[in-house]
Design a protein around this motif. Structure first.
Motif, PDB file in Angstrom:
ATOM      1  N   LYS A 186       0.366  -0.735  -0.163  1.00  0.00           N
ATOM      2  CA  LYS A 186      -0.120   0.236  -0.171  1.00  0.00           C
ATOM      3  C   LYS A 186       1.239   1.274  -0.108  1.00  0.00           C
ATOM      4  N   VAL A 187       2.270   1.182  -0.255  1.00  0.00           N
ATOM      5  CA  VAL A 187       2.923   2.541  -0.180  1.00  0.00           C
ATOM      6  C   VAL A 187       2.572   3.473  -1.133  1.00  0.00           C
ATOM      7  N   ASP A 188       2.797   3.145  -1.895  1.00  0.00           N
ATOM      8  CA  ASP A 188       1.936   4.163  -3.235  1.00  0.00           C
ATOM      9  C   ASP A 188       0.925   4.499  -3.339  1.00  0.00           C
ATOM     10  N   PHE A 189      -0.060   3.595  -2.685  1.00  0.00           N
ATOM     11  CA  PHE A 189      -1.254   4.608  -2.242  1.00  0.00           C
ATOM     12  C   PHE A 189      -1.333   5.269  -1.148  1.00  0.00           C
ATOM     13  N   VAL A 190      -0.776   5.142  -0.612  1.00  0.00           N
ATOM     14  CA  VAL A 190      -0.550   6.193   0.555  1.00  0.00           C
ATOM     15  C   VAL A 190       0.637   7.859  -0.052  1.00  0.00           C
ATOM     16  N   LYS A 191       0.904   7.334  -0.951  1.00  0.00           N
ATOM     17  CA  LYS A 191       1.808   8.573  -1.900  1.00  0.00           C
ATOM     18  C   LYS A 191       1.033   9.065  -2.278  1.00  0.00           C
ATOM     19  N   GLN A 192       0.036   8.506  -3.406  1.00  0.00           N
ATOM     20  CA  GLN A 192      -0.593   9.287  -4.039  1.00  0.00           C
ATOM     21  C   GLN A 192      -2.075  10.600  -2.786  1.00  0.00           C
ATOM     22  N   LEU A 193      -1.590   9.689  -1.769  1.00  0.00           N
ATOM     23  CA  LEU A 193      -3.221  10.085  -0.689  1.00  0.00           C
ATOM     24  C   LEU A 193      -2.289  11.734  -0.800  1.00  0.00           C
ATOM     25  N   GLY A 194      -1.047  11.808  -0.654  1.00  0.00           N
ATOM     26  CA  GLY A 194      -0.574  12.922  -0.062  1.00  0.00           C
ATOM     27  C   GLY A 194       0.241  13.226   0.857  1.00  0.00           C
ATOM     28  N   ALA A 195       0.649  12.289   1.590  1.00  0.00           N
ATOM     29  CA  ALA A 195       1.824  12.085   2.397  1.00  0.00           C
ATOM     30  C   ALA A 195       3.070  12.035   2.237  1.00  0.00           C
ATOM     31  N   ASP A 196       4.393  12.428   2.417  1.00  0.00           N
ATOM     32  CA  ASP A 196       4.806  13.474   1.699  1.00  0.00           C
ATOM     33  C   ASP A 196       6.311  11.946   2.430  1.00  0.00           C
ATOM     34  N   LYS A 197       6.019  11.518   2.857  1.00  0.00           N
ATOM     35  CA  LYS A 197       6.645  10.586   3.554  1.00  0.00           C
ATOM     36  C   LYS A 197       6.200   9.121   3.882  1.00  0.00           C
ATOM     37  N   VAL A 198       6.297   8.255   3.681  1.00  0.00           N
ATOM     38  CA  VAL A 198       5.422   7.305   3.728  1.00  0.00           C
ATOM     39  C   VAL A 198       6.526   5.822   4.090  1.00  0.00           C
ATOM     40  N   VAL A 199       6.161   4.722   5.393  1.00  0.00           N
ATOM     41  CA  VAL A 199       7.449   4.225   6.223  1.00  0.00           C
ATOM     42  C   VAL A 199       6.816   3.195   6.446  1.00  0.00           C
ATOM     43  N   ASP A 200       7.428   1.602   5.553  1.00  0.00           N
ATOM     44  CA  ASP A 200       7.170   0.514   5.472  1.00  0.00           C
ATOM     45  C   ASP A 200       6.864   0.061   6.815  1.00  0.00           C
ATOM     46  N   TYR A 201       6.368  -0.633   8.047  1.00  0.00           N
ATOM     47  CA  TYR A 201       7.024  -0.851   8.843  1.00  0.00           C
ATOM     48  C   TYR A 201       7.132  -1.976   8.837  1.00  0.00           C
ATOM     49  N   SER A 202       6.659  -2.668   8.004  1.00  0.00           N
ATOM     50  CA  SER A 202       7.290  -4.287   7.631  1.00  0.00           C
ATOM     51  C   SER A 202       9.517  -3.887   7.065  1.00  0.00           C
ATOM     52  N   GLU A 203       9.428  -3.189   7.182  1.00  0.00           N
ATOM     53  CA  GLU A 203      10.881  -2.627   6.481  1.00  0.00           C
ATOM     54  C   GLU A 203      11.992  -1.695   7.795  1.00  0.00           C
ATOM     55  N   THR A 204      10.751  -0.667   8.616  1.00  0.00           N
ATOM     56  CA  THR A 204      11.190  -0.103   9.257  1.00  0.00           C
ATOM     57  C   THR A 204      10.828  -0.054  10.488  1.00  0.00           C
ATOM     58  N   LYS A 205      11.256   0.021  11.773  1.00  0.00           N
ATOM     59  CA  LYS A 205      11.040   0.198  13.182  1.00  0.00           C
ATOM     60  C   LYS A 205      10.886   1.497  13.964  1.00  0.00           C
ATOM     61  N   TYR A 206       9.870   1.822  14.556  1.00  0.00           N
ATOM     62  CA  TYR A 206       9.802   3.336  15.171  1.00  0.00           C
ATOM     63  C   TYR A 206      10.797   2.994  15.390  1.00  0.00           C
ATOM     64  N   GLU A 207      11.793   2.795  16.623  1.00  0.00           N
ATOM     65  CA  GLU A 207      12.656   2.946  17.414  1.00  0.00           C
ATOM     66  C   GLU A 207      13.824   3.465  15.868  1.00  0.00           C
ATOM     67  N   ASP A 208      13.526   3.485  14.935  1.00  0.00           N
ATOM     68  CA  ASP A 208      14.766   3.948  13.783  1.00  0.00           C
ATOM     69  C   ASP A 208      14.743   5.144  12.780  1.00  0.00           C
ATOM     70  N   ILE A 209      12.927   5.901  13.688  1.00  0.00           N
ATOM     71  CA  ILE A 209      12.779   6.967  12.991  1.00  0.00           C
ATOM     72  C   ILE A 209      13.162   7.614  13.839  1.00  0.00           C
ATOM     73  N   GLU A 210      13.872   8.602  12.957  1.00  0.00           N
ATOM     74  CA  GLU A 210      14.997   9.955  14.001  1.00  0.00           C
ATOM     75  C   GLU A 210      14.336  10.905  13.658  1.00  0.00           C
ATOM     76  N   ASP A 211      13.057  11.104  13.180  1.00  0.00           N
ATOM     77  CA  ASP A 211      12.461  12.912  12.332  1.00  0.00           C
ATOM     78  C   ASP A 211      11.223  13.006  14.170  1.00  0.00           C
ATOM     79  N   LYS A 212      11.549  14.632  13.988  1.00  0.00           N
ATOM     80  CA  LYS A 212      10.313  14.968  15.454  1.00  0.00           C
ATOM     81  C   LYS A 212       9.078  15.234  14.813  1.00  0.00           C
TER      82      LYS A 212
END
Length: 243
Positions: A186-212
């Motif tokens: 669903k990454v492409d679908f969420v991008k089409q909705l207008g998200a500036d950045k999409v995090v694929d939770y199957s590949e990225t852990k929340y602990e690795d997100i450094e944005d504020k």
């Protein structure tokens, strides 16, 4: 008589029965609507499973619908017979019991102030899918007192509420940046909705997100995990529209 989905006890989905049911009559401030499409939300199956709200049996589930006005009470002024309307027939803000008779029926009654004219650009099915999900999404931004120019992290960007949160953030609330999580397909679908950045939770852990982020909008209910992630530095965490 009409056809309606009804249950007369709390329990699994098997307690639901499609049966004949009496047709309701509108009170002076109510519309009688022929339902063309209805939507189900988590509140419907939770209410069926256990008595989370006081209710008499039998119960017809369903909050959201879209349909055609086929009758009305004497005090109704906003709509006429034949109008196409949509809305959430349950008023969650009045502090009273939920309606016993919901939208999974051929005919329903609803107060005129709880529905709106269906946009011509939407099908009945599309319109019926919106009311409670939009209400939940909007309440989250209002609860957090979200301001134009702030950024938001959306947990569950492809879901019913999450997909609307993204669009509202970008096109109504003026978010400076919208980041949303979703699964790989669903990454492409969420991008089409207008998200500036999409995090694929199957590949990225929340602990690795450094944005504020100014706002973490959790539509899934994993807020306990997110609050342990110091990198997010959130001001508000909103879960399902509530702080």
């Amino acid at each position: 008589m009409q056809k309606a989905w009804v249950y007369e006890e709390h329990g699994p989905v098997e307690v639901l029965k499609l049966t004949n049911f009496h047709c309701p009559a509108p009170k002076e401030n109510q519309l009688l609507v022929q339902v063309r499409a209805a939507a189900l939300n988590p509140i419907d199956f939770k209410r069926r499973q256990r008595p989370i709200f006081p209710s008499d049996f039998p119960v017809i589930p369903g909050c959201d619908m879209a349909g055609v006005v086929v009758g009305k009470g004497e005090a109704v002024t906003k709509f006429k017979i034949g109008d196409e309307v949509y809305g959430n027939i349950q008023d969650f803000n009045n502090g009273k019991r939920l309606k016993q008779l919901g939208t999974l029926a051929q005919l329903i009654v609803v107060e005129e102030n709880l529905v709106a004219e269906k946009p011509e650009c939407l099908s009945f099915e599309e319109a019926a899918s919106l009311p409670l999900a939009v209400q939940t999404a909007v309440e989250g931004f209002e609860t957090a007192k979200f301001k134009e120019g702030q950024n938001v992290f959306v947990v569950g960007g492809a879901g019913g509420v999450g997909s609307l949160v993204i669009q509202l953030a970008k096109h109504l609330y003026g978010a400076s940046c919208v980041v949303a999580t979703t699964s790989t397909p669903k990454v492409d679908f969420v991008k089409q909705l207008g998200a500036d950045k999409v995090v694929d939770y199957s590949e990225t852990k929340y602990e690795d997100i450094e944005d504020k982020f100014d706002l973490v909008y959790d539509t899934i209910g994993i807020v306990g995990n997110i609050t342990q992630v110091g990198h997010l530095r959130k001001q508000e965490v909103v879960c399902g529209g509530k702080r």
